[in-house]
Write a protein that holds these residues in place. Structure first.
Motif, PDB file in Angstrom:
ATOM      1  N   MET A 295      12.152 112.065  16.694  1.00 22.95           N
ATOM      2  CA  MET A 295      11.982 111.545  15.206  1.00 22.95           C
ATOM      3  C   MET A 295      11.642 110.180  14.996  1.00 22.95           C
ATOM      4  SD  MET A 295      15.300 111.522  16.703  1.00 22.95           S
ATOM      5  CE  MET A 295      16.334 112.821  16.529  1.00 22.95           C
ATOM      6  N   PHE A 296      11.731 109.505  16.230  1.00 20.35           N
ATOM      7  CA  PHE A 296      11.480 108.002  16.033  1.00 20.35           C
ATOM      8  C   PHE A 296      10.013 107.701  16.512  1.00 20.35           C
ATOM      9  CE2 PHE A 296      16.277 107.435  17.002  1.00 20.35           C
ATOM     10  CZ  PHE A 296      16.735 107.402  15.726  1.00 20.35           C
ATOM     11  N   PHE A 297       9.223 108.916  16.817  1.00 18.30           N
ATOM     12  CA  PHE A 297       7.940 108.424  17.083  1.00 18.30           C
ATOM     13  C   PHE A 297       6.769 109.482  16.381  1.00 18.30           C
ATOM     14  CE2 PHE A 297      10.489 107.639  20.892  1.00 18.30           C
ATOM     15  CZ  PHE A 297       9.927 106.456  21.507  1.00 18.30           C
ATOM     16  N   PRO A 298       6.340 108.609  15.324  1.00 15.70           N
ATOM     17  CA  PRO A 298       5.512 109.208  14.460  1.00 15.70           C
ATOM     18  C   PRO A 298       4.240 109.271  15.158  1.00 15.70           C
ATOM     19  CG  PRO A 298       5.988 107.321  13.440  1.00 15.70           C
ATOM     20  CD  PRO A 298       6.980 107.390  14.646  1.00 15.70           C
ATOM     21  N   SER A 299       3.259 110.100  14.969  1.00 17.84           N
ATOM     22  CA  SER A 299       2.084 110.183  15.705  1.00 17.84           C
ATOM     23  C   SER A 299       1.260 108.941  15.512  1.00 17.84           C
ATOM     24  CB  SER A 299       0.935 111.171  14.955  1.00 17.84           C
ATOM     25  OG  SER A 299      -0.275 111.260  15.594  1.00 17.84           O
ATOM     26  N   GLN A 300       1.329 108.088  16.825  1.00 20.37           N
ATOM     27  CA  GLN A 300       0.623 106.806  17.036  1.00 20.37           C
ATOM     28  C   GLN A 300       0.316 107.031  18.608  1.00 20.37           C
ATOM     29  OE1 GLN A 300       0.037 104.204  14.914  1.00 20.37           O
ATOM     30  NE2 GLN A 300       1.674 104.145  13.382  1.00 20.37           N
ATOM     31  N   PRO A 301      -0.686 106.050  18.788  1.00 19.84           N
ATOM     32  CA  PRO A 301      -1.285 106.148  20.315  1.00 19.84           C
ATOM     33  C   PRO A 301      -0.129 105.150  21.191  1.00 19.84           C
ATOM     34  CG  PRO A 301      -2.952 105.001  18.881  1.00 19.84           C
ATOM     35  CD  PRO A 301      -1.743 105.453  18.052  1.00 19.84           C
ATOM     36  N   ASP A 302       0.069 105.795  22.367  1.00 17.97           N
ATOM     37  CA  ASP A 302       1.122 105.253  23.263  1.00 17.97           C
ATOM     38  C   ASP A 302       1.100 103.712  23.247  1.00 17.97           C
ATOM     39  OD1 ASP A 302       1.951 107.835  23.429  1.00 17.97           O
ATOM     40  OD2 ASP A 302       1.678 107.935  25.637  1.00 17.97           O
ATOM     41  N   SER A 303      -0.111 103.215  23.243  1.00 18.34           N
ATOM     42  CA  SER A 303      -0.187 101.726  23.101  1.00 18.34           C
ATOM     43  C   SER A 303       0.734 100.896  22.258  1.00 18.34           C
ATOM     44  CB  SER A 303      -1.757 101.293  23.160  1.00 18.34           C
ATOM     45  OG  SER A 303      -2.237 101.576  22.021  1.00 18.34           O
ATOM     46  N   VAL A 304       0.798 101.646  20.913  1.00 14.48           N
ATOM     47  CA  VAL A 304       1.527 100.972  20.065  1.00 14.48           C
ATOM     48  C   VAL A 304       2.968 100.797  20.498  1.00 14.48           C
ATOM     49  CG1 VAL A 304       2.503 101.422  17.553  1.00 14.48           C
ATOM     50  CG2 VAL A 304       0.106 101.932  18.109  1.00 14.48           C
ATOM     51  N   TRP A 305       3.517 101.882  20.897  1.00 16.51           N
ATOM     52  CA  TRP A 305       5.079 101.798  21.423  1.00 16.51           C
ATOM     53  C   TRP A 305       5.063 100.791  22.670  1.00 16.51           C
ATOM     54  CZ3 TRP A 305       6.514 103.396  17.483  1.00 16.51           C
ATOM     55  CH2 TRP A 305       6.335 104.508  16.612  1.00 16.51           C
TER      56      TRP A 305
END
Length: 320
Positions: free
Chosen positions: A62-72
């Motif tokens: 629930m804390f990971f909306p669709s984004q490239p892993d690089s963002v996280w």
């Protein structure tokens, strides 16, 4: 002699019952089940290594909306984010006390509301998002630990004193209880000042029931000095409201002066800055306490009772 002793006993019992309305809140919750497990998303996320990110994402989808892993990965490695995490860990390296307090809270809520189910609890960091420091749904409770690092913490230097004094770990359970109460009470339709005071007082009385061991100053968010001022001036405050014909006022200006979050209440007197803000809420709390002392009413019935009826049957008399 026996009759005299019996009479004295009756008087003493009656006096203690009337004086201590909180007696009805001294309940035994030891047999009530409330399993509290706290997941530390803050620790898991900021300790995640790039090659382990998929594990963290799977645990907390629930804390990971669709984004490239690089963002996280960039967020995890960000210097300011890591500083915030490090400072939070200094205060919350372990949260056993908070777990105990939440367990007690959930047991008390369940005692009065048998259908209550303890939510899943997750701690996190939100870059000190003060307005969303607690997020509660029926099944999920999110706690932003970075909003509770202590009133003197440098991260809160720009906050006014009356706000940051409540940014302490002791206020977590109170804010959680307030979030639960907010879900249990319907939005207020009160228009008059007295009705708004009593509606706020109902919420505070629920905190009395759910948090019987928490000091009043922490429950209402006052410093002890400000709370002592309110107690010492209760009669004068009440007389001011009456003499100025404020009880049935619907003016928003009255709300701003006596109900809104503020450093002090505005009587337009020299000693205003000695008073706490939201003094109307504190008076409403005392009215509801008086009502519950003098009437055999359950917590559920209290919530169903109109503010007008509570006021009429409260027999409220400020302490001199």
């Amino acid at each position: 002699m026996r009759k005299i002793l019996a009479l004295l006993t009756f008087i003493l019992v009656s006096f203690s019952c009337k004086k201590g309305g909180s007696n009805k809140l001294n309940i035994d919750v030891s047999n009530i089940e409330a399993n509290v497990e706290i997941e530390r998303f803050d620790v898991d996320f900021y300790s995640t290594k790039p090659n382990e990110l998929s594990i963290t994402k799977e645990k907390y989808p629930m804390f990971f909306p669709s984004q490239p892993d690089s963002v996280w990965v960039n967020k995890i490695n960000d210097k300011d984010e890591q500083e915030l995490f490090a400072e939070t860990q200094k205060v919350f390296s372990e949260i056993n006390k908070e777990k105990e307090e939440l367990t007690s809270l959930f047991k008390h809520v369940k005692y009065y509301n048998p259908k209550f189910v303890s939510p899943k609890v997750i701690t996190m960091l939100t870059n000190i998002d003060y307005n969303n420091r607690i997020v509660y749904t029926d099944s999920l409770l999110l706690i932003s630990l970075d909003a509770y690092l202590g009133g003197k913490h440098e991260f809160y230097n720009d906050y006014p004193e009356y706000v940051k004094q409540n940014n302490t770990k002791e206020h977590i359970v109170v804010d959680v209880a307030k979030a639960i109460v907010g879900k249990q009470m319907l939005p207020s339709t009160a228009r008059s000042f007295i009705d708004k005071m009593i509606n706020r007082g109902k919420k505070m009385y629920l905190l009395d029931a759910y948090l019987p061991n928490i000091p009043d100053a922490i429950k209402i968010g006052y410093s002890q000095t400000k709370l002592d001022w309110a107690k010492s001036n209760e009669e004068q405050i009440w007389m001011y409201f009456i003499e100025k014909d404020l009880l049935y006022s619907t003016s928003k200006d009255v709300d701003k002066r006596f109900l809104d979050l503020a450093p002090f209440s505005k009587f337009y007197m020299e000693e205003d800055n000695q008073s706490p803000g939201r003094i109307g809420e504190w008076i409403g709390w005392q009215i509801v306490r008086s009502y519950m002392q003098k009437n055999d009413v359950s917590l559920h019935q209290l919530l169903q009772t109109s503010e007008e009826e509570i006021f009429k049957k409260s027999g409220y008399k400020p302490k001199r």
